[in-house]
Design a protein around this motif. Sequence first.
Motif, PDB file in Angstrom:
ATOM      1  N   ARG A   3       0.814  -1.309  -0.165  1.00  0.00           N
ATOM      2  CA  ARG A   3       0.016  -0.224   0.154  1.00  0.00           C
ATOM      3  C   ARG A   3       0.815   1.129  -0.021  1.00  0.00           C
ATOM      4  O   ARG A   3       1.774   1.310   0.409  1.00  0.00           O
ATOM      5  N   THR A   4       0.206   2.196  -0.413  1.00  0.00           N
ATOM      6  CA  THR A   4       0.797   3.778  -0.566  1.00  0.00           C
ATOM      7  C   THR A   4       0.146   4.403   0.756  1.00  0.00           C
ATOM      8  O   THR A   4      -1.235   4.348   0.682  1.00  0.00           O
ATOM      9  N   TYR A   6      -0.063   7.925   3.611  1.00  0.00           N
ATOM     10  CA  TYR A   6       0.271   9.339   3.497  1.00  0.00           C
ATOM     11  C   TYR A   6       0.749   9.503   4.984  1.00  0.00           C
ATOM     12  O   TYR A   6       0.080   9.451   5.834  1.00  0.00           O
ATOM     13  N   TYR A  11       3.691  10.814   0.206  1.00  0.00           N
ATOM     14  CA  TYR A  11       3.222   9.449  -0.068  1.00  0.00           C
ATOM     15  C   TYR A  11       4.079   8.630  -0.295  1.00  0.00           C
ATOM     16  O   TYR A  11       4.977   8.509  -0.747  1.00  0.00           O
ATOM     17  N   ARG A  76      -8.730  11.344  -2.035  1.00  0.00           N
ATOM     18  CA  ARG A  76      -8.900  10.913  -3.545  1.00  0.00           C
ATOM     19  C   ARG A  76      -7.498  10.173  -4.155  1.00  0.00           C
ATOM     20  O   ARG A  76      -7.629   9.269  -4.833  1.00  0.00           O
ATOM     21  N   GLU A  77      -6.336  10.947  -3.681  1.00  0.00           N
ATOM     22  CA  GLU A  77      -5.184  10.375  -4.307  1.00  0.00           C
ATOM     23  C   GLU A  77      -4.891   9.007  -3.684  1.00  0.00           C
ATOM     24  O   GLU A  77      -4.582   8.229  -4.519  1.00  0.00           O
ATOM     25  N   LEU A  78      -5.217   8.950  -2.450  1.00  0.00           N
ATOM     26  CA  LEU A  78      -4.726   7.458  -1.917  1.00  0.00           C
ATOM     27  C   LEU A  78      -5.842   6.451  -2.471  1.00  0.00           C
ATOM     28  O   LEU A  78      -5.530   5.471  -2.766  1.00  0.00           O
ATOM     29  N   ARG A  80      -7.109   6.484  -5.378  1.00  0.00           N
ATOM     30  CA  ARG A  80      -6.567   6.401  -7.057  1.00  0.00           C
ATOM     31  C   ARG A  80      -5.247   5.388  -6.976  1.00  0.00           C
ATOM     32  O   ARG A  80      -5.230   4.511  -7.637  1.00  0.00           O
ATOM     33  N   ILE A  81      -4.207   5.873  -5.996  1.00  0.00           N
ATOM     34  CA  ILE A  81      -3.103   5.043  -6.246  1.00  0.00           C
ATOM     35  C   ILE A  81      -2.940   3.744  -5.534  1.00  0.00           C
ATOM     36  O   ILE A  81      -2.500   2.850  -6.166  1.00  0.00           O
ATOM     37  N   ASN A  82      -4.065   3.568  -4.831  1.00  0.00           N
ATOM     38  CA  ASN A  82      -4.195   2.019  -4.314  1.00  0.00           C
ATOM     39  C   ASN A  82      -5.319   1.640  -4.947  1.00  0.00           C
ATOM     40  O   ASN A  82      -5.751   0.119  -4.586  1.00  0.00           O
ATOM     41  N   ASP A  83      -5.869   1.883  -5.740  1.00  0.00           N
ATOM     42  CA  ASP A  83      -7.146   1.309  -6.547  1.00  0.00           C
ATOM     43  C   ASP A  83      -8.100   0.595  -5.692  1.00  0.00           C
ATOM     44  O   ASP A  83      -8.341  -0.483  -5.920  1.00  0.00           O
ATOM     45  N   THR A 119      -5.125   3.646   3.592  1.00  0.00           N
ATOM     46  CA  THR A 119      -6.420   2.699   2.813  1.00  0.00           C
ATOM     47  C   THR A 119      -6.496   1.181   3.329  1.00  0.00           C
ATOM     48  O   THR A 119      -5.506   0.558   3.760  1.00  0.00           O
TER      49      THR A 119
END
Length: 287
Positions: A3-4, A6, A11, A76-78, A80-83, A119
């Motif tokens: 996972r990514t 924050y 990130y 939102r970025e998390l 997106r990054i983690n699908d 996430t």
Amino acid sequence: MTRTVYVNGEYLPENEAKISIFDRAFLMADGVYEVTSVLDGKLIDFEGHRVRLERSLRELDMPKPEAFDDLLEIHRELVRINDIEEGMIYLQITRGAPDDRDFVFPDPETTPATLVLFTQNKPGLANNPTAQKGIKVISIEDARWGRRDIKTVQLLYPSMGKMMAKKAGADDAWMVQDGFVTEGTSNNAYFIKGNTIVTRALSNDILHGITRAAVLRFAAEAQMQVEERNFTIEEAKQADEAFITSASTFVMPVVDIDGTAIGTGKPGNRALRLREIYLEESRKAAV
């Protein structure tokens, strides 16, 4: 896949994320948190969680992190990054990490707040089969501190309550103070009698649930009566239906309290309908 997450503006892969051993959440449970659900890749009731988070910080005289106004973008970025299609985002803000342990609050000018988000991927969150069979709860003493309206990271007793329930062959616990139900270990508690939903009124004694507010609004729109008042375990046992609400369970039927079947012993039509309405309306408003 790693996972990514924050952490304080960065990130990072989860195995590279670190905070100080002097962080006050670690030493003093001096932190607050929120959990926002994700359905169809969108955030459920984000604004409600943001407002409650701001209130928690204010009640504890805790400074906002610099990135507070960017929280929607970070969420939102998390996603997106983690699908993440279905799941949750955990957010935690602490009073930061001073140079050493001290009971006195550190100066926010020299000790900035710590901000962490990660996430949790939960496929099937909306179509959780448990909702079709319901959960069993036990009653336990409410031994938490008095400010349950502040969503702090002081979760040891709720965790112990869940373990008490597990050992008793149940799924969760409803906490009781002075003879009346306060709430579940991580959720708000309700019962239905006839066309009336009964749940404890808002105060310092319970968390002001974001899902709670939405469900009660939808219930009123569906011509159900709502009574916000104290109630006992015995009263709930005599109900037609019972349920809990939270950001991760939405509306979850309760079919057994302390070994007593509620109603037919199966999820009731009203609770299941409220779950359907909540999911439908929340998806429409998701961001």
